[in-house]
Motif scaffolding. Sequence first.
Motif, PDB file in Angstrom:
ATOM      1  N   ALA A   1      -6.841  16.845 -16.020  1.00 32.74           N
ATOM      2  CA  ALA A   1      -7.730  15.926 -15.476  1.00 32.74           C
ATOM      3  C   ALA A   1      -8.988  16.607 -16.067  1.00 32.74           C
ATOM      4  CB  ALA A   1      -7.806  16.208 -14.080  1.00 32.74           C
ATOM      5  N   ILE A   2      -9.837  15.525 -16.347  1.00 34.12           N
ATOM      6  CA  ILE A   2     -10.946  15.984 -16.974  1.00 34.12           C
ATOM      7  C   ILE A   2     -12.139  15.303 -16.638  1.00 34.12           C
ATOM      8  CG2 ILE A   2     -12.525  16.367 -19.358  1.00 34.12           C
ATOM      9  CD1 ILE A   2      -9.774  17.082 -20.637  1.00 34.12           C
ATOM     10  N   GLY A   3     -13.171  15.651 -16.279  1.00 31.00           N
ATOM     11  CA  GLY A   3     -14.481  14.829 -15.650  1.00 31.00           C
ATOM     12  C   GLY A   3     -15.229  14.118 -16.657  1.00 31.00           C
ATOM     13  N   ALA A   4     -16.044  13.047 -16.306  1.00 33.11           N
ATOM     14  CA  ALA A   4     -16.488  12.333 -16.923  1.00 33.11           C
ATOM     15  C   ALA A   4     -17.616  13.054 -17.976  1.00 33.11           C
ATOM     16  CB  ALA A   4     -17.614  11.188 -16.181  1.00 33.11           C
ATOM     17  N   ASN A   5     -17.957  12.350 -19.232  1.00 34.07           N
ATOM     18  CA  ASN A   5     -18.881  12.874 -20.322  1.00 34.07           C
ATOM     19  C   ASN A   5     -18.535  14.165 -20.482  1.00 34.07           C
ATOM     20  OD1 ASN A   5     -20.629  10.450 -19.675  1.00 34.07           O
ATOM     21  ND2 ASN A   5     -21.366  11.339 -17.814  1.00 34.07           N
ATOM     22  N   GLN A   6     -17.387  14.626 -20.963  1.00 36.05           N
ATOM     23  CA  GLN A   6     -16.834  15.761 -21.333  1.00 36.05           C
ATOM     24  C   GLN A   6     -16.354  15.431 -22.774  1.00 36.05           C
ATOM     25  OE1 GLN A   6     -17.302  18.805 -19.605  1.00 36.05           O
ATOM     26  NE2 GLN A   6     -18.592  17.198 -18.334  1.00 36.05           N
ATOM     27  N   ASN A   7     -16.672  16.586 -23.670  1.00 35.46           N
ATOM     28  CA  ASN A   7     -16.184  16.456 -24.926  1.00 35.46           C
ATOM     29  C   ASN A   7     -14.460  16.744 -25.116  1.00 35.46           C
ATOM     30  OD1 ASN A   7     -18.112  15.800 -26.774  1.00 35.46           O
ATOM     31  ND2 ASN A   7     -19.122  17.593 -26.476  1.00 35.46           N
ATOM     32  N   LEU A   8     -13.772  15.933 -25.824  1.00 37.10           N
ATOM     33  CA  LEU A   8     -12.329  16.278 -25.887  1.00 37.10           C
ATOM     34  C   LEU A   8     -12.024  16.882 -27.180  1.00 37.10           C
ATOM     35  CD1 LEU A   8     -10.784  12.925 -24.529  1.00 37.10           C
ATOM     36  CD2 LEU A   8     -10.717  15.247 -23.267  1.00 37.10           C
ATOM     37  N   VAL A   9     -12.828  16.348 -28.155  1.00 36.92           N
ATOM     38  CA  VAL A   9     -12.828  16.975 -29.332  1.00 36.92           C
ATOM     39  C   VAL A   9     -14.079  16.780 -29.966  1.00 36.92           C
ATOM     40  CG1 VAL A   9     -10.271  17.053 -30.148  1.00 36.92           C
ATOM     41  CG2 VAL A   9     -11.636  14.941 -30.477  1.00 36.92           C
ATOM     42  N   ARG A  10     -14.778  17.686 -30.684  1.00 37.07           N
ATOM     43  CA  ARG A  10     -15.987  17.690 -31.732  1.00 37.07           C
ATOM     44  C   ARG A  10     -15.821  17.399 -33.060  1.00 37.07           C
ATOM     45  NH1 ARG A  10     -20.304  19.473 -28.588  1.00 37.07           N
ATOM     46  NH2 ARG A  10     -19.766  20.736 -26.438  1.00 37.07           N
ATOM     47  N   GLU A  11     -17.035  16.683 -33.606  1.00 32.48           N
ATOM     48  CA  GLU A  11     -16.930  16.701 -35.095  1.00 32.48           C
ATOM     49  C   GLU A  11     -17.034  17.975 -35.658  1.00 32.48           C
ATOM     50  OE1 GLU A  11     -20.107  14.749 -38.436  1.00 32.48           O
ATOM     51  OE2 GLU A  11     -20.464  14.456 -36.180  1.00 32.48           O
ATOM     52  N   GLY A  12     -16.090  17.881 -36.628  1.00 32.75           N
ATOM     53  CA  GLY A  12     -16.042  19.030 -37.197  1.00 32.75           C
ATOM     54  C   GLY A  12     -14.690  20.164 -36.923  1.00 32.75           C
ATOM     55  N   ASP A  13     -14.002  19.662 -35.627  1.00 33.63           N
ATOM     56  CA  ASP A  13     -13.065  20.380 -35.168  1.00 33.63           C
ATOM     57  C   ASP A  13     -11.700  20.083 -36.285  1.00 33.63           C
ATOM     58  OD1 ASP A  13     -14.260  21.231 -33.067  1.00 33.63           O
ATOM     59  OD2 ASP A  13     -13.432  19.968 -31.460  1.00 33.63           O
TER      60      ASP A  13
END
Length: 249
Positions: free
Chosen positions: A34-46
Amino acid sequence: MLYQSPLTAKFHRAFTLTSGERQALDAVRIRIVAIGANQNLVREGDQPSRCIMVLAGLASTSKVTGDGKRQVTAYHVPGDMPDLLSLHLDLLDSDVRTVSACSVGFINHSAIRLLCERHPRLAANLWRTTLVDASIFREWVVNVGKRQALGRVAHLLCEIMLRMEDAGLASDQTCAFAVTQADLGEATGLSAVHINRTLKSLREKRLTSLVNGQLTIHDWEGLAFLSEFRHDYLHSARTNKTAEFMSMH
């Protein structure tokens, strides 16, 4: 009731599974978080070693400019696998973020590759999924680049309704769509003030309303006509049937 994994449910919506395919899918380990709103799951460059599956809530793919402005290039509804491309690309070129609070499943690349090697129909369906994603990306480019504000927002709302219906998460032309006006601005290239005016205009025309995270389309034909919406780019037999049904009401 026998256990059915979210991955099994996803494929079952596409075609009738053999017993071997079902067993293989149910055996895949999925770590659910469970993950809250406005959180990165993966980022550019990952360079991830696992794929994401949205199980509940709304996520997005986006890119950020040098001056910090974010452009959302896709929304992801439950059942979507927004970074499936990471199976074959060395690194990600976009961020994948939660828009609302989400439940997501993490599936190791090794498990997906094994499925693809042993079950060609599952591999073909995953390949088809990436092609449909690309089709949606192309439509978003046209939407942001060529449609006026009213049609731009209307088109996005039509798409979300059909995709949520396809996921079995819409009823009576109403579905969850927990976005802020700022979120919609990032998806359509419009300011929050412009989004506010556009949503007000759509309400006043009695076409649609977006209240407390719930999207309702009151006049499907009117909204689709306004936005020049054609559902064929979604490439879904179920959404095609839904579009035909909605056009009759």
